[in-house]
Design a protein around this motif. Structure first.
Motif, PDB file in Angstrom:
ATOM      1  N   GLU A   1       0.573  -1.141   0.014  1.00  0.00           N
ATOM      2  CA  GLU A   1       0.104  -0.009   0.063  1.00  0.00           C
ATOM      3  C   GLU A   1       0.878   1.642   0.259  1.00  0.00           C
TER       4      GLU A   1
ATOM      5  N   THR B   1       1.517   3.805  -3.121  1.00  0.00           N
ATOM      6  CA  THR B   1       0.910   5.670  -2.071  1.00  0.00           C
ATOM      7  C   THR B   1       1.896   6.626  -2.939  1.00  0.00           C
TER       8      THR B   1
ATOM      9  N   LEU C   1       2.387   6.656  -6.866  1.00  0.00           N
ATOM     10  CA  LEU C   1       1.236   8.125  -7.848  1.00  0.00           C
ATOM     11  C   LEU C   1       1.624   9.182  -7.375  1.00  0.00           C
ATOM     12  N   ALA C   2       2.220   9.579  -5.751  1.00  0.00           N
ATOM     13  CA  ALA C   2       2.770  10.405  -5.758  1.00  0.00           C
ATOM     14  C   ALA C   2       4.377  11.487  -5.833  1.00  0.00           C
TER      15      ALA C   2
ATOM     16  N   ASN D   1      -3.588   9.134 -10.676  1.00  0.00           N
ATOM     17  CA  ASN D   1      -4.776   9.292 -10.150  1.00  0.00           C
ATOM     18  C   ASN D   1      -5.225  10.803 -10.473  1.00  0.00           C
TER      19      ASN D   1
ATOM     20  N   PRO E   1      -5.385   1.915  -2.155  1.00  0.00           N
ATOM     21  CA  PRO E   1      -4.754   2.842  -1.308  1.00  0.00           C
ATOM     22  C   PRO E   1      -5.022   4.302  -1.919  1.00  0.00           C
ATOM     23  N   TRP E   2      -5.930   4.266  -2.898  1.00  0.00           N
ATOM     24  CA  TRP E   2      -6.445   5.870  -3.387  1.00  0.00           C
ATOM     25  C   TRP E   2      -7.887   5.712  -4.015  1.00  0.00           C
TER      26      TRP E   2
ATOM     27  N   GLU F   1     -10.265   8.285  -1.253  1.00  0.00           N
ATOM     28  CA  GLU F   1     -10.205   9.697  -2.218  1.00  0.00           C
ATOM     29  C   GLU F   1     -10.927  10.660  -3.166  1.00  0.00           C
ATOM     30  N   VAL F   2     -10.224   9.674  -4.395  1.00  0.00           N
ATOM     31  CA  VAL F   2     -10.799  10.174  -5.520  1.00  0.00           C
ATOM     32  C   VAL F   2     -11.755   9.720  -6.214  1.00  0.00           C
TER      33      VAL F   2
ATOM     34  N   THR G   1     -12.734   0.883   0.635  1.00  0.00           N
ATOM     35  CA  THR G   1     -11.698  -0.487  -0.197  1.00  0.00           C
ATOM     36  C   THR G   1     -12.287  -1.776   0.114  1.00  0.00           C
TER      37      THR G   1
END
Lengths: 345, 345
Positions: B154, B158, B161-162, B174, B208-209, B212-213, B218
């Motif tokens: 996870e 994360t 993606l950052a 994302n 993991p995202w 939020e998006v 989950t």
């Protein structure tokens, strides 16, 4: 296979009870008075350390001012089913279902009259049946739970629940659910916990009725499963159940199932047997504060009393670890005012 | 294996684009004006047949006076992810992740310098890499997605993606999500639909995202998975990811995954490729009124235009069946005012 080992042992136990019905219906004639006040979300729980521990935890982690606050999205609560939300004696209820299914299907399977282990079931010869052990039981379950579409299976379970009666209480099996646990589920949801079942029982054996009984939707049920296939079926697609194991949601399988289906570590886990121990260990490793709850069957009068030596719902290692780690243990006899909803007036 | 066949083909496509970045960033400098009114829940959708069909269906089945009313518990909506909620060109985003992971892990695997297919990845030799086909790709994915705990994985996703940027838009992957679909998800939830992702992509690559998006928790994500094991780990239990396939959530796998994870037939299904066809067929067989939605990639300027001949997100049989059965098809170019959230002002 572990589930089936347990079921197999349960079978042996079933022999003992198969020829007599226990005579304990008097319980349901007793009017239980529980004091329901607006301020008490758990009216069927006696005051004491267990109830306080639960309520203190929930209040604390739901309080945004607390250093133990848990964001709503992380308030995952998981509950075992057999022996934890409903009874599991004198044998797992799904085993009664499997035996009845074999009998119901017998006319479509004339070969079962002469083929074991089906022959034993049809002749109510539990002694011979038990001699086939785990392998025989697996054959029964596969034969009785597969071959149909998921929609057909759902209907079969629904019909069974509407007609079958528990041998001791003479009630439909899904009335043998624990009133105090129904209140706990409601209380957690009222505090924005998302409640899940995580059971060694069959996922599609539970889904048809758990929403109505527990308020838990089908997608929040984790359980053991058999493989399925998609059949386009000339434009009327169906999912067909295959005689092949897919996943056993017991012991190590429980945290694996939680990760697979839920994708988050719970902060609240509730079980009653060694089969739930890994789920409680996994929950206990949460970086958030977490709560581990064991239901100890101590009530030989109103329900059943069993733990370390029981073939069903054995609670041995779990009891030791709960004591060592200070997990909360429900003493059914002393902590619960009432067992089943039908005992409420 | 089908997912990996697709990925393998995607790899070939990746060769074509791997040495050049497309030069289309001008799009993000255009200020898109969308008229947001209180009464319009889908402001990024142009008025027309597609938008009307969606809104008419949702209004109708949510209206308790309507003969088409669907109880809230049965309002299950499933969405494919790749090419449906976020872009999937010039290759599945998870493939970019796998390649980057192999490079990141190379120092821990000196043997990869001389072992194919890893050697090709490390040398950016996409031509040789492609020669290993499906089997080579599977090795890459297994090596880069397993061996760690679920919590470690996870964190890796994360972190990726950052930092990672899409080759054409130079944005985190994302952020390449479709603004009109975000509005559709919100609109469905506002009408008490429960929204799920049902994707061929890796379930733990999405979890993991996606909350939020997309606002999807989950436990409402269905995807492809690898096997895991429970490790008590001396009292600090973890779930460890194994280099072994567990479930491929593509084509026939989608209705199977829906049944396994959700346990109910959807009434609303949204996809963009032939990989979603069985999910739409399954949904179309609901005894409740149901809605099937295909996203047709028709915008070669703002996004990509591809369908019947594409190696990624091929939409061929699905397009024929949608036309035959009168399913709703989004014409991206004409139905959407804006593609990505960062293009809104």
């Amino acid at each position: 296979m572990k589930k089936y080992i347990l079921l197999s042992i349960a079978f042996t136990f079933l022999l003992i009870i198969s020829c007599k019905k226990e005579n304990s219906n008097q319980i349901e004639n007793v009017t239980i008075e529980t004091e329901v006040t607006e301020s008490d979300p758990l009216p069927s729980w006696n005051e004491g350390a267990t109830k306080s521990a639960i309520m203190d935890f929930v209040s604390d982690v739901s309080n945004s001012e607390s250093q133990n606050f848990i964001p709503i999205a992380d308030r995952i609560a998981t509950f075992d089913n057999d022996g934890n939300l409903w009874s599991e004696q004198p044998a797992y209820f799904q085993l009664f279902f499997a035996i009845e299914r074999v009998k119901a299907l017998a006319s479509e399977h004339p070969e079962w009259q002469t083929t074991q282990p089906f022959k034993s079931v049809l002749e109510d010869d539990m002694k011979t049946l038990a001699s086939f052990g785990e392998h025989g039981l697996l054959e029964l379950v596969m034969a009785s739970h597969s071959g149909m579409t998921t929609e057909e299976f759902e209907q079969i379970v629904t019909d069974w629940l509407a007609t079958a009666k528990h041998p001791r209480f003479d009630k439909p099996y899904n009335e043998l659910v624990y009133q105090p646990m129904l209140e706990l589920l409601d209380y957690l949801r009222a505090n924005d916990f998302k409640t899940f079942i995580v059971s060694g029982g069959g996922i599609e054996f539970m889904r048809p009725w758990v929403n109505e009984v527990y308020g838990i939707p089908t997608d929040q049920v984790v359980g053991s499963s058999i493989a399925t296939e998609f059949d386009y079926n000339n434009g009327n697609p169906v999912i067909r159940r295959l005689p092949k194991l897919d996943f056993i949601d017991d012991k190590e399988g429980k945290p694996i199932g939680i990760n697979k289906y839920i994708g988050k570590k719970p902060v609240f886990a509730s079980g009653n047997s060694d089969g739930d121990l890994q789920m409680l260990q996994y929950t206990d490793s949460n970086s958030y504060p977490s709560f581990q709850l064991y239901l100890h069957h101590t009530d030989s009068v109103r329900e059943w009393a069993y733990d370390r030596d029981s073939h069903i719902g054995k609670l041995d290692k779990g009891l030791d670890e709960a004591n060592e780690k200070g997990w909360t243990i429900i003493d059914m006899k002393n902590d619960w005012k009432v067992i089943y909803p039908f005992q409420l007036n």
